[in-house]
Design a protein around this motif. Sequence first.
Motif, PDB file in Angstrom:
ATOM      1  N   TYR A 179     -36.393-113.869  49.359  1.00  0.00           N
ATOM      2  CA  TYR A 179     -35.429-114.302  48.358  1.00  0.00           C
ATOM      3  C   TYR A 179     -34.914-115.722  48.563  1.00  0.00           C
ATOM      4  CZ  TYR A 179     -35.584-109.287  47.433  1.00  0.00           C
ATOM      5  OH  TYR A 179     -36.008-108.012  47.171  1.00  0.00           O
ATOM      6  N   PRO A 180     -34.683-116.189  49.796  1.00  0.00           N
ATOM      7  CA  PRO A 180     -34.218-117.582  49.944  1.00  0.00           C
ATOM      8  C   PRO A 180     -35.176-118.604  49.355  1.00  0.00           C
ATOM      9  CG  PRO A 180     -33.820-116.357  51.965  1.00  0.00           C
ATOM     10  CD  PRO A 180     -34.654-115.474  51.084  1.00  0.00           C
ATOM     11  N   LEU A 181     -36.496-118.421  49.557  1.00  0.00           N
ATOM     12  CA  LEU A 181     -37.452-119.379  49.013  1.00  0.00           C
ATOM     13  C   LEU A 181     -37.571-119.241  47.496  1.00  0.00           C
ATOM     14  CD1 LEU A 181     -40.311-119.486  51.683  1.00  0.00           C
ATOM     15  CD2 LEU A 181     -38.435-121.096  51.297  1.00  0.00           C
ATOM     16  N   ALA A 182     -37.470-118.013  46.993  1.00  0.00           N
ATOM     17  CA  ALA A 182     -37.497-117.812  45.539  1.00  0.00           C
ATOM     18  C   ALA A 182     -36.303-118.506  44.892  1.00  0.00           C
ATOM     19  CB  ALA A 182     -37.483-116.319  45.214  1.00  0.00           C
ATOM     20  N   ILE A 183     -35.134-118.335  45.479  1.00  0.00           N
ATOM     21  CA  ILE A 183     -33.928-118.958  44.947  1.00  0.00           C
ATOM     22  C   ILE A 183     -34.035-120.483  45.013  1.00  0.00           C
ATOM     23  CG2 ILE A 183     -31.477-119.309  45.426  1.00  0.00           C
ATOM     24  CD1 ILE A 183     -31.362-116.301  46.151  1.00  0.00           C
ATOM     25  N   ALA A 184     -34.630-120.994  46.083  1.00  0.00           N
ATOM     26  CA  ALA A 184     -34.802-122.444  46.204  1.00  0.00           C
ATOM     27  C   ALA A 184     -35.666-122.990  45.079  1.00  0.00           C
ATOM     28  CB  ALA A 184     -35.418-122.775  47.565  1.00  0.00           C
ATOM     29  N   ASP A 185     -36.744-122.286  44.741  1.00  0.00           N
ATOM     30  CA  ASP A 185     -37.612-122.736  43.640  1.00  0.00           C
ATOM     31  C   ASP A 185     -36.883-122.666  42.298  1.00  0.00           C
ATOM     32  OD1 ASP A 185     -39.693-123.343  45.305  1.00  0.00           O
ATOM     33  OD2 ASP A 185     -40.895-121.566  44.841  1.00  0.00           O
ATOM     34  N   LEU A 186     -36.147-121.587  42.081  1.00  0.00           N
ATOM     35  CA  LEU A 186     -35.403-121.460  40.830  1.00  0.00           C
ATOM     36  C   LEU A 186     -34.339-122.548  40.711  1.00  0.00           C
ATOM     37  CD1 LEU A 186     -35.184-117.594  40.758  1.00  0.00           C
ATOM     38  CD2 LEU A 186     -35.824-118.961  38.778  1.00  0.00           C
ATOM     39  N   ASN A 187     -33.693-122.858  41.810  1.00  0.00           N
ATOM     40  CA  ASN A 187     -32.672-123.913  41.776  1.00  0.00           C
ATOM     41  C   ASN A 187     -33.279-125.284  41.494  1.00  0.00           C
ATOM     42  OD1 ASN A 187     -30.363-122.358  42.156  1.00  0.00           O
ATOM     43  ND2 ASN A 187     -30.491-122.443  44.387  1.00  0.00           N
ATOM     44  N   VAL A 244     -23.273-126.475  44.392  1.00  0.00           N
ATOM     45  CA  VAL A 244     -22.229-125.537  44.792  1.00  0.00           C
ATOM     46  C   VAL A 244     -21.854-124.625  43.626  1.00  0.00           C
ATOM     47  CG1 VAL A 244     -19.846-125.320  45.607  1.00  0.00           C
ATOM     48  CG2 VAL A 244     -21.329-127.122  46.538  1.00  0.00           C
ATOM     49  N   ASN A 245     -21.652-125.234  42.470  1.00  0.00           N
ATOM     50  CA  ASN A 245     -21.213-124.449  41.305  1.00  0.00           C
ATOM     51  C   ASN A 245     -22.360-123.765  40.573  1.00  0.00           C
ATOM     52  OD1 ASN A 245     -18.570-125.329  41.766  1.00  0.00           O
ATOM     53  ND2 ASN A 245     -18.848-127.141  40.478  1.00  0.00           N
ATOM     54  N   ASN A 246     -23.540-124.399  40.563  1.00  0.00           N
ATOM     55  CA  ASN A 246     -24.650-123.905  39.737  1.00  0.00           C
ATOM     56  C   ASN A 246     -25.791-123.289  40.524  1.00  0.00           C
ATOM     57  OD1 ASN A 246     -23.894-126.921  38.186  1.00  0.00           O
ATOM     58  ND2 ASN A 246     -23.384-124.962  37.254  1.00  0.00           N
ATOM     59  N   GLY A 247     -25.752-123.389  41.835  1.00  0.00           N
ATOM     60  CA  GLY A 247     -26.818-122.805  42.636  1.00  0.00           C
ATOM     61  C   GLY A 247     -26.875-121.293  42.485  1.00  0.00           C
ATOM     62  N   LEU A 248     -28.072-120.766  42.386  1.00  0.00           N
ATOM     63  CA  LEU A 248     -28.273-119.334  42.193  1.00  0.00           C
ATOM     64  C   LEU A 248     -28.037-118.573  43.487  1.00  0.00           C
ATOM     65  CD1 LEU A 248     -29.262-116.998  40.336  1.00  0.00           C
ATOM     66  CD2 LEU A 248     -31.581-117.513  41.118  1.00  0.00           C
ATOM     67  N   THR A 249     -27.449-117.418  43.366  1.00  0.00           N
ATOM     68  CA  THR A 249     -27.315-116.474  44.471  1.00  0.00           C
ATOM     69  C   THR A 249     -27.707-115.089  43.967  1.00  0.00           C
ATOM     70  OG1 THR A 249     -25.019-115.878  43.966  1.00  0.00           O
ATOM     71  CG2 THR A 249     -25.380-117.791  45.432  1.00  0.00           C
ATOM     72  N   ILE A 250     -27.953-114.183  44.885  1.00  0.00           N
ATOM     73  CA  ILE A 250     -28.275-112.813  44.477  1.00  0.00           C
ATOM     74  C   ILE A 250     -27.093-112.192  43.743  1.00  0.00           C
ATOM     75  CG2 ILE A 250     -28.811-110.495  45.316  1.00  0.00           C
ATOM     76  CD1 ILE A 250     -30.429-111.771  47.564  1.00  0.00           C
ATOM     77  N   ALA A 251     -25.899-112.478  44.189  1.00  0.00           N
ATOM     78  CA  ALA A 251     -24.709-111.934  43.529  1.00  0.00           C
ATOM     79  C   ALA A 251     -24.615-112.418  42.088  1.00  0.00           C
ATOM     80  CB  ALA A 251     -23.460-112.334  44.315  1.00  0.00           C
ATOM     81  N   GLY A 285     -26.984-107.561  35.218  1.00  0.00           N
ATOM     82  CA  GLY A 285     -26.533-106.177  35.245  1.00  0.00           C
ATOM     83  C   GLY A 285     -27.368-105.293  36.142  1.00  0.00           C
ATOM     84  N   LYS A 286     -28.297-105.871  36.880  1.00  0.00           N
ATOM     85  CA  LYS A 286     -29.138-105.104  37.801  1.00  0.00           C
ATOM     86  C   LYS A 286     -28.425-104.982  39.147  1.00  0.00           C
ATOM     87  CE  LYS A 286     -32.718-105.202  34.893  1.00  0.00           C
ATOM     88  NZ  LYS A 286     -33.287-104.004  34.243  1.00  0.00           N
ATOM     89  N   THR A 287     -28.566-103.834  39.794  1.00  0.00           N
ATOM     90  CA  THR A 287     -27.905-103.623  41.085  1.00  0.00           C
ATOM     91  C   THR A 287     -28.840-103.820  42.265  1.00  0.00           C
ATOM     92  OG1 THR A 287     -28.368-101.241  40.914  1.00  0.00           O
ATOM     93  CG2 THR A 287     -26.232-102.028  40.085  1.00  0.00           C
ATOM     94  N   ASP A 288     -30.131-103.758  42.037  1.00  0.00           N
ATOM     95  CA  ASP A 288     -31.122-103.966  43.092  1.00  0.00           C
ATOM     96  C   ASP A 288     -31.418-105.454  43.240  1.00  0.00           C
ATOM     97  OD1 ASP A 288     -33.449-102.866  44.847  1.00  0.00           O
ATOM     98  OD2 ASP A 288     -34.423-104.234  43.428  1.00  0.00           O
ATOM     99  N   ASP A 289     -31.499-105.940  44.476  1.00  0.00           N
ATOM    100  CA  ASP A 289     -31.702-107.373  44.713  1.00  0.00           C
ATOM    101  C   ASP A 289     -32.959-107.891  44.029  1.00  0.00           C
ATOM    102  OD1 ASP A 289     -29.480-107.134  46.289  1.00  0.00           O
ATOM    103  OD2 ASP A 289     -30.456-107.674  48.177  1.00  0.00           O
ATOM    104  N   LYS A 290     -34.086-107.202  44.262  1.00  0.00           N
ATOM    105  CA  LYS A 290     -35.352-107.671  43.701  1.00  0.00           C
ATOM    106  C   LYS A 290     -35.330-107.635  42.177  1.00  0.00           C
ATOM    107  CE  LYS A 290     -39.405-106.844  45.557  1.00  0.00           C
ATOM    108  NZ  LYS A 290     -40.656-106.174  46.018  1.00  0.00           N
ATOM    109  N   GLN A 291     -34.850-106.540  41.610  1.00  0.00           N
ATOM    110  CA  GLN A 291     -34.845-106.419  40.152  1.00  0.00           C
ATOM    111  C   GLN A 291     -33.903-107.433  39.509  1.00  0.00           C
ATOM    112  OE1 GLN A 291     -37.041-104.618  38.427  1.00  0.00           O
ATOM    113  NE2 GLN A 291     -37.897-104.175  40.451  1.00  0.00           N
TER     114      GLN A 291
END
Length: 489
Positions: A376-384, A397-404, A411-417
């Motif tokens: 997930y860290p590398l996926a988030i880095a690419d999306l950002n 800081v304000n716009n960076g993607l996080t799992i939360a 509305g998904k509760t699973d991290d991957k989904q």
Amino acid sequence: MKQLLTYISLYTLLLSIVSCKKYLNENPDNRAEINTMDQVAKLLVTAYPDRTYLFNETAADNSEDRTTIASKEGQPFTDLYFWRDPEGTGDCTPAEYWLSCYKAIASANHALDAIEKNNFGDKVLPYKGEALIARAYVHHMLVMHFADPYVPGGANAGLGIPYVDKPETVVFQPYDRGTVQSVYDRIEQDLTDGMKLLKPGSWDVPKFHFNPQAAHAFAARFYLFKGDWDKVIEQVSAILPENNFYDNLHQYGGNLWSLSSDEIVAENTKAERPFNLLLANTQSIYQRKEGAGGNRYGFGEKVKNESTGTTVFGLPFRINLRNYGEPNYTPGKYLEYFYYTNVAQGTGLPYIMMPLFTVDEALMNRAEAYIQKANYPLAIADLNELARARIHDYNPVNNGLTIAKAKTFTGKTDDKQALLAALLDTKKRAFILEGIRWMDILRNNLTVKHNQIDDHGTETFTELPPGDPRRVFQLPKDVTTSGVPLNPR
């Protein structure tokens, strides 16, 4: 413009070599001999489809009912919107694209045949590689649109599409559709064989050919369909080994921000721009008002609001919206060149330079592969990185993607989904009117919902769920003369 007209002229000149008005039915005796390496190189200009697959945008969830009050209703868009089979092989039909694909395959096969029969030496090997990869790419586009979706790890025993790997020697040659699996196997063989032969600097204008970067981008998309995540990551990373993806993306929020709408349209399809990896010269009216732009079923208020609304990153992407009169919109992506066939009469053909592969798509393919591997860290880095390029005044800081954030937004509760849903939403916005959404719909088994508004203003909805045979576009009826069965309905 000069380069474009050169390619159109070459296309017109070479059309007699590989013309295929009725599914590869041109008499082979009418074809010219290709006996020099220069002729092989010129022939390969036509090894790419000269029509677009944008018809799938109308079938996808990038279209809506704009009502007859605001828009005209006409074919083939009405049929495409309701997932019916359009008649004929006219503009913007699946059958038109099918024919252009096999015409391109015929060019690749004719080039390969000439290479086999002549002693051109090692200098011809990059052209052989290009021909093999072009043949693989076109067959992949065909099997994607005209056969059941590939299921990673599945039997994939449904009807494929004819894999044509030799020039025709008879008219109405019989063909076997094979299975989806057999088609994928042959695509992979051509792809891997071709990539071994490519080398940089083999073409005057590399962006119009399967240069090494474009080949890696195609390989990444192909392995995304196969579910081979490691190969997706490997192939995308090979496009830019220094991992400097941001510098090579569509920077709508960066160096393109100050440009006007018309200027962005012009920049989108330039070979000089680093985000374009492969461009094709295609005849199309899809983006015109008389095409999908002003049709009843197209890019309307709901889709516009969705595309220009807040993203998972907290701010909207810049969308280069073109307005044909509300609610008739179209995302401004393609600069049209009108090629006059008769200047005095003002008649001719509209062409757009269609980006077949971009750095932006490749980066999102890698992000998806990282998500599937739970990195997930590398996926988030690419999306950002994509968000930084698409959002003006992006703040990490304000716009960076996080799992939360992904969970809250989707509305998904699973991290991957949650991350996968965020990725698909990001791609839907970023790549609208590029034909990529349909690929995501097929690979991810997404249900497509279309609305219809009657004369009284009552709105109803119909759905196209996974497994529905209408998710597979129909073949031209003429293929039955070569023993090719149509798709079930």
